[in-house]
Scaffold this motif. Structure first.
Motif, PDB file in Angstrom:
ATOM      1  N   GLU A  22      17.446  -8.421  -1.084  1.00 46.56           N
ATOM      2  CA  GLU A  22      16.123  -8.558  -0.458  1.00 46.56           C
ATOM      3  C   GLU A  22      15.666  -7.236   0.140  1.00 46.56           C
ATOM      4  OE1 GLU A  22      12.788 -10.566  -0.201  1.00 46.56           O
ATOM      5  OE2 GLU A  22      14.597 -11.570  -0.881  1.00 46.56           O
ATOM      6  N   ALA A  23      16.588  -6.502   0.741  1.00 46.69           N
ATOM      7  CA  ALA A  23      16.253  -5.190   1.299  1.00 46.69           C
ATOM      8  C   ALA A  23      15.800  -4.231   0.198  1.00 46.69           C
ATOM      9  CB  ALA A  23      17.446  -4.612   2.061  1.00 46.69           C
ATOM     10  N   GLY A  24      16.456  -4.289  -0.948  1.00 45.54           N
ATOM     11  CA  GLY A  24      16.045  -3.455  -2.075  1.00 45.54           C
ATOM     12  C   GLY A  24      14.657  -3.827  -2.573  1.00 45.54           C
ATOM     13  N   THR A  25      14.384  -5.117  -2.659  1.00 45.09           N
ATOM     14  CA  THR A  25      13.065  -5.581  -3.086  1.00 45.09           C
ATOM     15  C   THR A  25      12.009  -5.134  -2.085  1.00 45.09           C
ATOM     16  OG1 THR A  25      14.039  -7.497  -4.183  1.00 45.09           O
ATOM     17  CG2 THR A  25      11.693  -7.616  -3.709  1.00 45.09           C
ATOM     18  N   ALA A  26      12.283  -5.284  -0.805  1.00 45.35           N
ATOM     19  CA  ALA A  26      11.329  -4.877   0.234  1.00 45.35           C
ATOM     20  C   ALA A  26      11.094  -3.365   0.205  1.00 45.35           C
ATOM     21  CB  ALA A  26      11.830  -5.319   1.608  1.00 45.35           C
ATOM     22  N   VAL A  70      -2.684  -0.251  -9.753  1.00 38.62           N
ATOM     23  CA  VAL A  70      -1.410   0.463  -9.558  1.00 38.62           C
ATOM     24  C   VAL A  70      -0.405  -0.464  -8.861  1.00 38.62           C
ATOM     25  CG1 VAL A  70      -0.311   2.385  -8.311  1.00 38.62           C
ATOM     26  CG2 VAL A  70      -2.499   2.730  -9.505  1.00 38.62           C
ATOM     27  N   SER A  71      -0.871  -1.152  -7.849  1.00 38.90           N
ATOM     28  CA  SER A  71      -0.010  -2.053  -7.095  1.00 38.90           C
ATOM     29  C   SER A  71       0.485  -3.217  -7.957  1.00 38.90           C
ATOM     30  CB  SER A  71      -0.802  -2.581  -5.889  1.00 38.90           C
ATOM     31  OG  SER A  71       0.012  -3.305  -5.027  1.00 38.90           O
ATOM     32  N   LEU A  72      -0.406  -3.834  -8.708  1.00 38.63           N
ATOM     33  CA  LEU A  72      -0.020  -4.966  -9.558  1.00 38.63           C
ATOM     34  C   LEU A  72       1.021  -4.548 -10.589  1.00 38.63           C
ATOM     35  CD1 LEU A  72      -0.430  -7.922 -10.472  1.00 38.63           C
ATOM     36  CD2 LEU A  72      -2.277  -7.084 -11.953  1.00 38.63           C
ATOM     37  N   VAL A  73       0.769  -3.460 -11.291  1.00 37.40           N
ATOM     38  CA  VAL A  73       1.718  -2.994 -12.309  1.00 37.40           C
ATOM     39  C   VAL A  73       3.041  -2.588 -11.654  1.00 37.40           C
ATOM     40  CG1 VAL A  73       2.172  -1.180 -14.018  1.00 37.40           C
ATOM     41  CG2 VAL A  73      -0.062  -2.322 -13.970  1.00 37.40           C
ATOM     42  N   LYS A  81       9.983  -7.369 -10.705  1.00 37.91           N
ATOM     43  CA  LYS A  81      10.488  -7.381 -12.087  1.00 37.91           C
ATOM     44  C   LYS A  81      10.196  -8.702 -12.798  1.00 37.91           C
ATOM     45  CE  LYS A  81      13.891  -3.997 -10.811  1.00 37.91           C
ATOM     46  NZ  LYS A  81      15.241  -3.696 -10.483  1.00 37.91           N
ATOM     47  N   ARG A  82       8.991  -9.208 -12.547  1.00 38.22           N
ATOM     48  CA  ARG A  82       8.497 -10.394 -13.253  1.00 38.22           C
ATOM     49  C   ARG A  82       6.974 -10.357 -13.243  1.00 38.22           C
ATOM     50  NH1 ARG A  82      11.737 -12.500  -9.190  1.00 38.22           N
ATOM     51  NH2 ARG A  82      10.662 -13.108  -7.302  1.00 38.22           N
ATOM     52  N   GLU A 141       9.150 -16.929  -8.663  1.00 35.19           N
ATOM     53  CA  GLU A 141       9.816 -17.257  -9.915  1.00 35.19           C
ATOM     54  C   GLU A 141       9.528 -18.700 -10.272  1.00 35.19           C
ATOM     55  OE1 GLU A 141      13.917 -15.725 -11.462  1.00 35.19           O
ATOM     56  OE2 GLU A 141      13.890 -15.707  -9.274  1.00 35.19           O
ATOM     57  N   ASP A 142       9.110 -18.914 -11.513  1.00 36.02           N
ATOM     58  CA  ASP A 142       8.889 -20.273 -11.977  1.00 36.02           C
ATOM     59  C   ASP A 142      10.185 -20.802 -12.586  1.00 36.02           C
ATOM     60  OD1 ASP A 142       6.199 -20.383 -11.285  1.00 36.02           O
ATOM     61  OD2 ASP A 142       5.620 -19.331 -13.120  1.00 36.02           O
TER      62      ASP A 142
END
Length: 144
Positions: A22-26, A70-73, A81-82, A141-142
């Protein structure tokens, strides 16, 4: 609750491993946000340099729209990564933009804080909300 290929559920993973992930994602979220902010400011500056008579609010909206891409991509490819939902993320980004401005006005008028202090508080507070909304809703995530 989801299970991976080995049948291990998310809650079976050690808390420390989930916290590191989670820290990496943040962190990635913050870096993508910084890049998008740089694009926003650069586009606004360029527009106002090339067309000095252009209304600042128009320049800001155009810059916001470019930075949104830029943010969306960045969030699709680097942070989460989804694919996520572009329209949901658009609502999150627009909500964050509105929340930032509303919080700024509240801090400056309601609490009589100086401009820079109010900007700093608003700017540092809103990403927490937008991260959570992005993580839990726009890029959720679905599971089938």
């Amino acid at each position: 609750m989801s299970a991976d290929r080995e049948g291990v559920t998310e809650t079976d993973r050690p808390v420390a491993a989930r916290a590191r992930e989670e820290a990496g994602t943040a962190t990635r979220f913050g870096l993508v946000g910084l890049a998008a902010t740089g694009v926003h400011l650069g586009v606004a500056a360029l527009l106002l340099f090339l067309w000095p008579q252009l209304n600042e609010f128009i320049a800001n909206i155009i810059a916001f729209c470019v930075a949104f891409q830029v943010s969306l991509v960045g969030h699709r490819r680097l942070t989460f990564k989804r694919q996520g939902s572009a329209w949901r993320f658009g609502l999150v980004a627009a909500g964050g933009f509105a929340l930032n401005n509303g919080l700024l006005a509240l801090l400056m008028q309601g609490l009589d804080l100086s401009g820079f202090v109010a900007i700093a508080i608003a700017t540092l507070s809103v990403p927490i909300v937008t991260y959570l909304a992005s993580r839990l809703w726009a890029f959720k995530e679905d599971h089938a």
